[in-house]
Design a protein around this motif. Structure first.
Motif, PDB file in Angstrom:
ATOM      1  N   ALA A  79       0.773  -1.290  -0.035  1.00  0.00           N
ATOM      2  CA  ALA A  79       0.362   0.223   0.398  1.00  0.00           C
ATOM      3  C   ALA A  79       1.006   1.150  -0.113  1.00  0.00           C
ATOM      4  O   ALA A  79       0.739   2.299  -0.426  1.00  0.00           O
ATOM      5  CB  ALA A  79      -1.536  -0.080   1.118  1.00  0.00           C
ATOM      6  N   GLU A  80       2.033   1.227   0.910  1.00  0.00           N
ATOM      7  CA  GLU A  80       2.813   2.715   0.280  1.00  0.00           C
ATOM      8  C   GLU A  80       4.508   2.738   0.160  1.00  0.00           C
ATOM      9  O   GLU A  80       5.057   3.398   0.397  1.00  0.00           O
ATOM     10  CB  GLU A  80       2.929   2.590   2.363  1.00  0.00           C
ATOM     11  CG  GLU A  80       1.294   2.521   3.224  1.00  0.00           C
ATOM     12  CD  GLU A  80       1.340   2.660   4.405  1.00  0.00           C
ATOM     13  OE1 GLU A  80       2.589   2.681   4.795  1.00  0.00           O
ATOM     14  OE2 GLU A  80       0.627   2.717   5.081  1.00  0.00           O
ATOM     15  N   THR A  81       4.446   1.347  -0.373  1.00  0.00           N
ATOM     16  CA  THR A  81       5.174   2.195  -1.272  1.00  0.00           C
ATOM     17  C   THR A  81       5.683   1.368  -3.185  1.00  0.00           C
ATOM     18  O   THR A  81       4.286   1.778  -3.460  1.00  0.00           O
ATOM     19  CB  THR A  81       6.343   0.750  -1.212  1.00  0.00           C
ATOM     20  OG1 THR A  81       6.423  -0.961  -1.561  1.00  0.00           O
ATOM     21  CG2 THR A  81       6.921   0.522   0.106  1.00  0.00           C
ATOM     22  N   ASP A  82       6.332   1.850  -3.776  1.00  0.00           N
ATOM     23  CA  ASP A  82       6.394   1.883  -5.082  1.00  0.00           C
ATOM     24  C   ASP A  82       6.076   0.511  -4.936  1.00  0.00           C
ATOM     25  O   ASP A  82       5.915  -0.271  -7.054  1.00  0.00           O
ATOM     26  CB  ASP A  82       7.101   2.773  -6.250  1.00  0.00           C
ATOM     27  CG  ASP A  82       7.032   4.008  -5.816  1.00  0.00           C
ATOM     28  OD1 ASP A  82       5.734   4.208  -5.334  1.00  0.00           O
ATOM     29  OD2 ASP A  82       7.867   4.682  -6.045  1.00  0.00           O
ATOM     30  N   ALA A  83       6.967  -0.133  -5.054  1.00  0.00           N
ATOM     31  CA  ALA A  83       6.834  -1.866  -5.051  1.00  0.00           C
ATOM     32  C   ALA A  83       5.500  -2.198  -5.818  1.00  0.00           C
ATOM     33  O   ALA A  83       4.668  -2.569  -4.688  1.00  0.00           O
ATOM     34  CB  ALA A  83       7.730  -2.718  -4.045  1.00  0.00           C
ATOM     35  N   ALA A  84       5.146  -3.441  -6.281  1.00  0.00           N
ATOM     36  CA  ALA A  84       4.188  -4.387  -6.148  1.00  0.00           C
ATOM     37  C   ALA A  84       4.989  -5.642  -5.550  1.00  0.00           C
ATOM     38  O   ALA A  84       5.541  -5.883  -4.886  1.00  0.00           O
ATOM     39  CB  ALA A  84       4.232  -4.672  -7.766  1.00  0.00           C
ATOM     40  N   VAL A  85       3.618  -5.776  -5.041  1.00  0.00           N
ATOM     41  CA  VAL A  85       3.869  -7.292  -4.049  1.00  0.00           C
ATOM     42  C   VAL A  85       2.978  -8.448  -4.567  1.00  0.00           C
ATOM     43  O   VAL A  85       1.525  -8.243  -4.553  1.00  0.00           O
ATOM     44  CB  VAL A  85       3.855  -7.122  -2.350  1.00  0.00           C
ATOM     45  CG1 VAL A  85       3.726  -8.393  -1.674  1.00  0.00           C
ATOM     46  CG2 VAL A  85       3.793  -6.017  -1.777  1.00  0.00           C
ATOM     47  N   ALA A  86       3.838  -9.547  -4.801  1.00  0.00           N
ATOM     48  CA  ALA A  86       2.893 -10.940  -4.846  1.00  0.00           C
ATOM     49  C   ALA A  86       2.653 -11.331  -4.040  1.00  0.00           C
ATOM     50  O   ALA A  86       4.720 -12.021  -3.067  1.00  0.00           O
ATOM     51  CB  ALA A  86       3.876 -11.245  -6.588  1.00  0.00           C
ATOM     52  N   LYS A  87       2.313 -12.517  -3.817  1.00  0.00           N
ATOM     53  CA  LYS A  87       2.618 -13.141  -2.470  1.00  0.00           C
ATOM     54  C   LYS A  87       1.983 -14.985  -3.377  1.00  0.00           C
ATOM     55  O   LYS A  87       1.478 -15.025  -4.458  1.00  0.00           O
ATOM     56  CB  LYS A  87       1.110 -13.512  -2.149  1.00  0.00           C
ATOM     57  CG  LYS A  87       0.477 -12.696  -1.542  1.00  0.00           C
ATOM     58  CD  LYS A  87       0.476 -12.256   0.310  1.00  0.00           C
ATOM     59  CE  LYS A  87       0.658 -13.005   0.865  1.00  0.00           C
ATOM     60  NZ  LYS A  87       1.137 -13.083   1.931  1.00  0.00           N
ATOM     61  N   VAL A  88       2.962 -16.304  -3.009  1.00  0.00           N
ATOM     62  CA  VAL A  88       2.856 -16.806  -3.539  1.00  0.00           C
ATOM     63  C   VAL A  88       2.602 -18.559  -2.951  1.00  0.00           C
ATOM     64  O   VAL A  88       3.886 -18.728  -1.970  1.00  0.00           O
ATOM     65  CB  VAL A  88       3.790 -17.160  -4.685  1.00  0.00           C
ATOM     66  CG1 VAL A  88       4.025 -18.907  -5.399  1.00  0.00           C
ATOM     67  CG2 VAL A  88       4.487 -16.340  -5.681  1.00  0.00           C
ATOM     68  N   ASP A  89       1.905 -18.867  -2.986  1.00  0.00           N
ATOM     69  CA  ASP A  89       1.183 -19.857  -1.651  1.00  0.00           C
ATOM     70  C   ASP A  89       2.584 -21.404  -2.166  1.00  0.00           C
ATOM     71  O   ASP A  89       1.903 -21.990  -3.083  1.00  0.00           O
ATOM     72  CB  ASP A  89       0.245 -20.972  -2.284  1.00  0.00           C
ATOM     73  CG  ASP A  89      -0.287 -21.821  -0.773  1.00  0.00           C
ATOM     74  OD1 ASP A  89       0.351 -22.487  -0.166  1.00  0.00           O
ATOM     75  OD2 ASP A  89      -2.029 -21.882  -0.926  1.00  0.00           O
ATOM     76  N   ILE A  90       3.329 -21.587  -1.707  1.00  0.00           N
ATOM     77  CA  ILE A  90       4.292 -22.487  -1.892  1.00  0.00           C
ATOM     78  C   ILE A  90       3.498 -23.972  -1.849  1.00  0.00           C
ATOM     79  O   ILE A  90       3.382 -24.975  -2.876  1.00  0.00           O
ATOM     80  CB  ILE A  90       5.440 -22.634  -0.855  1.00  0.00           C
ATOM     81  CG1 ILE A  90       4.888 -23.163   0.512  1.00  0.00           C
ATOM     82  CG2 ILE A  90       5.931 -21.542  -0.883  1.00  0.00           C
ATOM     83  CD1 ILE A  90       6.142 -23.886   1.776  1.00  0.00           C
ATOM     84  N   ASP A  91       2.141 -24.310  -0.792  1.00  0.00           N
ATOM     85  CA  ASP A  91       1.304 -25.537  -1.469  1.00  0.00           C
ATOM     86  C   ASP A  91       0.712 -25.740  -2.683  1.00  0.00           C
ATOM     87  O   ASP A  91       0.627 -26.703  -3.210  1.00  0.00           O
ATOM     88  CB  ASP A  91       0.222 -26.341  -0.524  1.00  0.00           C
ATOM     89  CG  ASP A  91       1.163 -25.689   0.882  1.00  0.00           C
ATOM     90  OD1 ASP A  91       2.465 -26.246   1.307  1.00  0.00           O
ATOM     91  OD2 ASP A  91       0.362 -25.484   2.247  1.00  0.00           O
ATOM     92  N   ALA A  92       0.343 -24.758  -3.533  1.00  0.00           N
ATOM     93  CA  ALA A  92      -0.725 -24.740  -4.560  1.00  0.00           C
ATOM     94  C   ALA A  92       0.740 -24.590  -5.518  1.00  0.00           C
ATOM     95  O   ALA A  92       0.297 -25.225  -7.018  1.00  0.00           O
ATOM     96  CB  ALA A  92      -1.004 -23.335  -4.466  1.00  0.00           C
ATOM     97  N   ASN A  93       1.793 -23.652  -5.384  1.00  0.00           N
ATOM     98  CA  ASN A  93       2.697 -23.884  -6.231  1.00  0.00           C
ATOM     99  C   ASN A  93       4.388 -24.689  -6.259  1.00  0.00           C
ATOM    100  O   ASN A  93       5.145 -23.886  -6.050  1.00  0.00           O
ATOM    101  CB  ASN A  93       3.305 -22.052  -6.910  1.00  0.00           C
ATOM    102  CG  ASN A  93       1.671 -21.544  -7.380  1.00  0.00           C
ATOM    103  OD1 ASN A  93       1.893 -21.861  -8.323  1.00  0.00           O
ATOM    104  ND2 ASN A  93       1.028 -21.024  -5.864  1.00  0.00           N
ATOM    105  N   GLN A  94       4.109 -25.548  -6.026  1.00  0.00           N
ATOM    106  CA  GLN A  94       5.693 -26.027  -5.775  1.00  0.00           C
ATOM    107  C   GLN A  94       6.524 -26.690  -6.399  1.00  0.00           C
ATOM    108  O   GLN A  94       7.861 -26.189  -5.792  1.00  0.00           O
ATOM    109  CB  GLN A  94       5.141 -27.913  -4.956  1.00  0.00           C
ATOM    110  CG  GLN A  94       4.019 -27.629  -3.681  1.00  0.00           C
ATOM    111  CD  GLN A  94       4.420 -29.361  -3.523  1.00  0.00           C
ATOM    112  OE1 GLN A  94       4.425 -30.249  -4.088  1.00  0.00           O
ATOM    113  NE2 GLN A  94       2.656 -29.655  -3.104  1.00  0.00           N
ATOM    114  N   SER A  95       6.362 -26.301  -7.691  1.00  0.00           N
ATOM    115  CA  SER A  95       7.565 -26.340  -8.384  1.00  0.00           C
ATOM    116  C   SER A  95       8.117 -25.000  -8.461  1.00  0.00           C
ATOM    117  O   SER A  95       9.223 -24.828  -8.860  1.00  0.00           O
ATOM    118  CB  SER A  95       6.965 -26.087  -9.683  1.00  0.00           C
ATOM    119  OG  SER A  95       6.241 -25.768 -10.779  1.00  0.00           O
TER     120      SER A  95
END
Length: 137
Positions: A79-95
């Motif tokens: 919300a407060e920086t210029d960076a995009a934040v991506a969330k990766v669920d490791i259980d759903a995206n093991q590879s």
């Protein structure tokens, strides 16, 4: 219940992207989303990293206590920086987790100009994340 939440997240992501495209038509680069963006798979992660100059990727698991403690920190960073934040669920995206050598969660990777530049494992303070984003932004 989880599938419903993921569908809502996907819809919100599409809304944000379409709104961002309309809003940044005259801008030289797209604005970063103000909320963490759920990423499912290598193609989505690659697209997110390509669209933004600085991307903080949070590899997490729902069962992980430190990941839950880190959640408000990454939300604030989004919300407060210029960076995009991506969330990766490791259980759903093991590879995807394996591709980036994620051995424990939470693991945060910071991408700048399409390349991974920082790796942090475990709970992190907001000030440290802001400092890294500013340094690479």
């Amino acid at each position: 219940m989880t599938e419903e939440i993921e569908e809502i997240r996907r819809q919100k992501l599409e809304e944000l992207r379409s709104r961002d495209e309309r809003g940044s038509a005259n801008a030289s680069e797209p604005r970063s989303p103000t909320e963490p963006v759920p990423v499912d798979g290598d193609a989505e992660l690659s697209e997110t990293v390509a669209e933004h100059d600085v991307v903080l990727v949070d590899f997490y698991a729902d069962w992980c206590g430190p990941c839950q403690m880190l959640e408000p920190v990454v939300e604030t960073v989004a919300a407060e920086t210029d960076a995009a934040v991506a969330k990766v669920d490791i259980d759903a995206n093991q590879s995807l987790a394996a591709e980036y050598s994620v051995r424990g969660v939470p693991t945060l990777l910071l991408f700048a100009d399409g390349q991974p530049v920082e790796r942090l494992v475990g709970m992190q303070e907001e000030a440290r994340l802001r400092s890294l984003i500013e340094r690479h932004g």
